[in-house]
Design a protein around this motif. Structure first.
Motif, mmCIF file in Angstrom:
data_model
loop_
_atom_site.group_PDB
_atom_site.id
_atom_site.type_symbol
_atom_site.label_atom_id
_atom_site.label_comp_id
_atom_site.label_asym_id
_atom_site.label_seq_id
_atom_site.Cartn_x
_atom_site.Cartn_y
_atom_site.Cartn_z
ATOM 1 N N VAL A 2 0.848 -1.189 0.000
ATOM 2 C CA VAL A 2 0.000 0.000 0.000
ATOM 3 C C VAL A 2 0.883 1.239 0.000
ATOM 4 C CG1 VAL A 2 -1.704 1.321 1.288
ATOM 5 C CG2 VAL A 2 -1.883 -1.171 1.179
ATOM 6 N N GLN A 3 0.581 2.152 -0.892
ATOM 7 C CA GLN A 3 1.281 3.429 -0.905
ATOM 8 C C GLN A 3 0.278 4.528 -1.188
ATOM 9 O OE1 GLN A 3 4.792 3.485 -3.318
ATOM 10 N NE2 GLN A 3 5.281 5.615 -2.859
ATOM 11 N N LEU A 4 0.365 5.600 -0.426
ATOM 12 C CA LEU A 4 -0.522 6.747 -0.572
ATOM 13 C C LEU A 4 0.324 7.963 -0.907
ATOM 14 C CD1 LEU A 4 -2.667 6.141 2.654
ATOM 15 C CD2 LEU A 4 -3.229 5.444 0.312
ATOM 16 N N VAL A 5 -0.076 8.696 -1.955
ATOM 17 C CA VAL A 5 0.698 9.856 -2.387
ATOM 18 C C VAL A 5 -0.215 11.068 -2.460
ATOM 19 C CG1 VAL A 5 2.162 10.834 -4.170
ATOM 20 C CG2 VAL A 5 2.247 8.373 -3.704
ATOM 21 N N GLU A 6 0.092 12.056 -1.642
ATOM 22 C CA GLU A 6 -0.707 13.279 -1.611
ATOM 23 C C GLU A 6 -0.188 14.299 -2.606
ATOM 24 O OE1 GLU A 6 -0.170 11.937 2.781
ATOM 25 O OE2 GLU A 6 1.070 12.168 0.981
ATOM 26 N N SER A 7 -1.101 15.152 -3.066
ATOM 27 C CA SER A 7 -0.723 16.284 -3.918
ATOM 28 C C SER A 7 -1.762 17.377 -3.750
ATOM 29 C CB SER A 7 -0.635 15.855 -5.385
ATOM 30 O OG SER A 7 -1.888 15.401 -5.856
ATOM 31 N N GLY A 8 -1.455 18.561 -4.252
ATOM 32 C CA GLY A 8 -2.412 19.650 -4.231
ATOM 33 C C GLY A 8 -2.161 20.705 -3.184
ATOM 34 N N GLY A 9 -1.181 20.488 -2.325
ATOM 35 C CA GLY A 9 -0.880 21.492 -1.322
ATOM 36 C C GLY A 9 -0.260 22.731 -1.937
ATOM 37 N N GLY A 10 -0.129 23.782 -1.137
ATOM 38 C CA GLY A 10 0.473 25.015 -1.626
ATOM 39 C C GLY A 10 0.167 26.153 -0.694
ATOM 40 N N THR A 11 0.372 27.358 -1.193
ATOM 41 C CA THR A 11 0.107 28.569 -0.423
ATOM 42 C C THR A 11 -1.122 29.251 -0.969
ATOM 43 O OG1 THR A 11 2.461 28.866 0.054
ATOM 44 C CG2 THR A 11 1.044 30.770 0.326
#
Length: 122
Positions: A2-11
């Motif tokens: 199982v691997q979870l990869v987050e994206s979409g963060g920022g300022t």
């Protein structure tokens, strides 16, 4: 594996919006619950949003209720967190989490964690 990869963060500015995504290497239907935790500077990790995969029931912390929405890609591999009306206090590292069993109200520990994505509200 199982691997979870987050994206979409920022300022983002106060009052703005962001959508976080969590890509799972396995189908979401293999999990019982998924969700999002965050860790603010100098504080412990806290759960902000959870979803029961089969029933689509969702659970939110009081601090984000009415502003954040967790959704899943049905029969897919992606979890989302829509964050609206962001506040300074939402600045944190956000982690995607998942587990294969446990309580149906999604409380308790999570066995799988992503590396996190940083959200900064300025």
């Amino acid at each position: 594996h199982v691997q979870l990869v987050e994206s979409g963060g920022g300022t983002v500015q106060v009052g703005g919006a962001l959508r976080l995504s969590c890509e799972s290497f396995t189908y979401i239907r293999e999990f019982s619950c998924m969700g999002w935790f965050r860790q603010r500077p100098g504080q412990e990790r806290e759960a902000v949003a959870k979803i029961h995969v089969d029933t689509d029931s969702t659970y939110y912390s009081d601090s984000v209720k009415g502003r954040f929405t967790v959704t899943q890609e049905k029969r897919g591999k992606t979890l989302y967190l829509q964050m609206n009306d962001l506040k300074y206090a939402d600045t944190a590292m956000y982690y995607c989490v998942a587990r294969r069993a446990g309580r149906v109200d999604c409380t308790g520990d999570y066995e799988y964690w992503g590396e996190g994505t940083q959200v900064t509200v300025s």
